[in-house]
Enzyme design. Sequence first.
Site, short mmCIF file in Angstrom:
data_model
loop_
_atom_site.label_atom_id
_atom_site.label_comp_id
_atom_site.label_asym_id
_atom_site.label_seq_id
_atom_site.Cartn_x
_atom_site.Cartn_y
_atom_site.Cartn_z
N ASP A 60 7.57 -3.31 13.30
CA ASP A 60 8.19 -2.11 13.06
C ASP A 60 8.40 -1.35 14.41
OD1 ASP A 60 5.59 -1.86 13.38
OD2 ASP A 60 5.20 -0.05 12.18
N ASP B 188 0.93 -0.86 -0.19
CA ASP B 188 -0.09 -0.07 -0.03
C ASP B 188 0.87 1.25 -0.05
OD1 ASP B 188 0.79 -0.25 2.63
OD2 ASP B 188 -1.00 0.02 3.54
#
Length: 618
Positions: free
Chosen positions: A443, A362
């Site tokens: 992350d 995305d």
Amino acid sequence: MKSVCSLCGNRTLVLVLFAILLWMFLQFVVRLTLDQPSPPASQRARKFYVLSRRGKIQMWLDGNLVVEGERDEEEIGRGVLLAVFRSDGHRTGSRTFDTCGPDDGTSPTMGAYLESIPGERVIVFAIISSPCNLGFLARNHLIQMGSSSISTLPFGSTWIFAVHKRSNPAAIAVLAEAASTPRPETGITTAPLTLQFDFPTLAPSDLLVCQSSSSSSTSHEKRSRFCGLTDGYPEVCRCENPHDIIFHPAPLQLETTSEFMVDRRINVPVAVIAGNRPYYLNTMLRALLMTSGVDPALITVFTDGLHAEPGHIADLYGLRSIHHLSSGRTSTAMISQHYRSSLSASFTLHPRAGFVIVLEEDVLVAGDFFTYIAQTLPVLAEDPSLYCVSAWNDLGRENETGEPGRLYRVEGMPGLGMAISRALFEKELLPNWPSPLKKWDWDMWMRSPAIRKGRECIIPDVSRTYHFGSTGLNMNPFFHKAYFQSHPFYTGPVVTLHDVHLLTKNRYEELLKGILQTAVPVDHSRHPCSPDFIPTATTDHVVSVFIQMKDIDDSATWLALCRCLKIWDLDVRGDHGALWRLRVNENSVIVVGVPASPYSYALPSGVSPIDLRVTAEV
């Protein structure tokens, strides 16, 4: 007496003969029946079964599981799950549409998707368990398709709906529908809902037979195969002016060369991390394959889960795809394992590669993305105090043009288009990667001080990536609109980056020292939320702002300043030792947290650091 016995004997004989003849006749009938061929499978009634319970939706065709959709407790996924099947039972599409809200912006997408589905398809709908009402536009689409329950379905209901979309004449035939309303005392539906129907006999799906004069046979074969397997891509599958699937990008426009370039193309493997958002993946790959300096042979699409459609998209564009089936107790853990597997496979596929570029399905890349990577990777290779190169700037501000050639060093790990080294991954990240049992965002784990160990990442002043995905595990349309939709994204020509050699640790410190010496402080008596706090730029001087920050964990004033400036304000990002560099009103601005920052020495005499914990807002 003899005559009587003779008569009896004749009767017995007649009966025996009759029985023999009857047996022979029955044998003939049975053999005739057995010799008749069975109806083909396509003409036998096939059973389709749907089960919806507590947010988990499963679909079976003739006892084979064909769809499994689950709303994880962490996800924001909501609305309607839609699955499409062709005549042989092959699933040609599966989407979840966020259809909640009184006038949501995503339900027209469901309408466009339904219109793009060709004839002779079975379409099955099911509401995903969600704390919201179904939006007006979504209901209207479903009413037009023949649903008798959806118009009056109350909040918290469970609902399943199946239709046959015909091709000639174009019409919708309702196959079955079921609904379960919530209990009055709880407001939710807890009992499982099932729906069973006979899968109809459909006309065989035709392959795409049109071919423009400009299409090569290879291109047409790929397009035809893709369109026969997958629905929902009318731009690719139409006969008149379809989207290209073969691209001819420009080479890298750089005067210098390095080990990261070969024949004016990037010489670094690219890992595209994909889940089950194929419509995002298609958009992302098209942009990537048109980017200057791209080498398709170095791109690998890594897919996860039980979904074939992302792999079909990679095949359409001639890209390598590798499928993983990640394990984990939660969606977060599964995504983390997917990244681990993908990075491991990337370095295995390219044993001579010292670095890998990581992109998500995305994320769009700018036209000079690979030019940016090629200019910054040599510094990452040279300086051990660096952690990564990222194409994303968390502090990008809406309507700021920025300086596309300027670079910064920042703590943390911005992600959203980054490059890391093999040494970092294999020696540090891989041995310590969170197990499938741990609930870790990959992350956030990479940003943690224990893993980052004080190292920094290079970022641009103007982002070279754009996060366009508005749905996902940690994303919804409202959050995306607030923090990503208007984020600056470079769309200009290729630029030569400024002073790349000054990004090594010691040289960057000298650079900051010079900037602080000549920076002009703003009027600290003004409130930062006032429009003229940082006036429109009239000179090339850097503007300095000093804020109260007792220690590195004292972020209250900084986050309040972020809200005034309308930049990322959810946590502290983008700093270099409690010093931030950004653009405001076309000014280069430097913000220093006093006394936490080692750059507090630059505070001019007579200037009091701004403390938004005690200053009344405007």
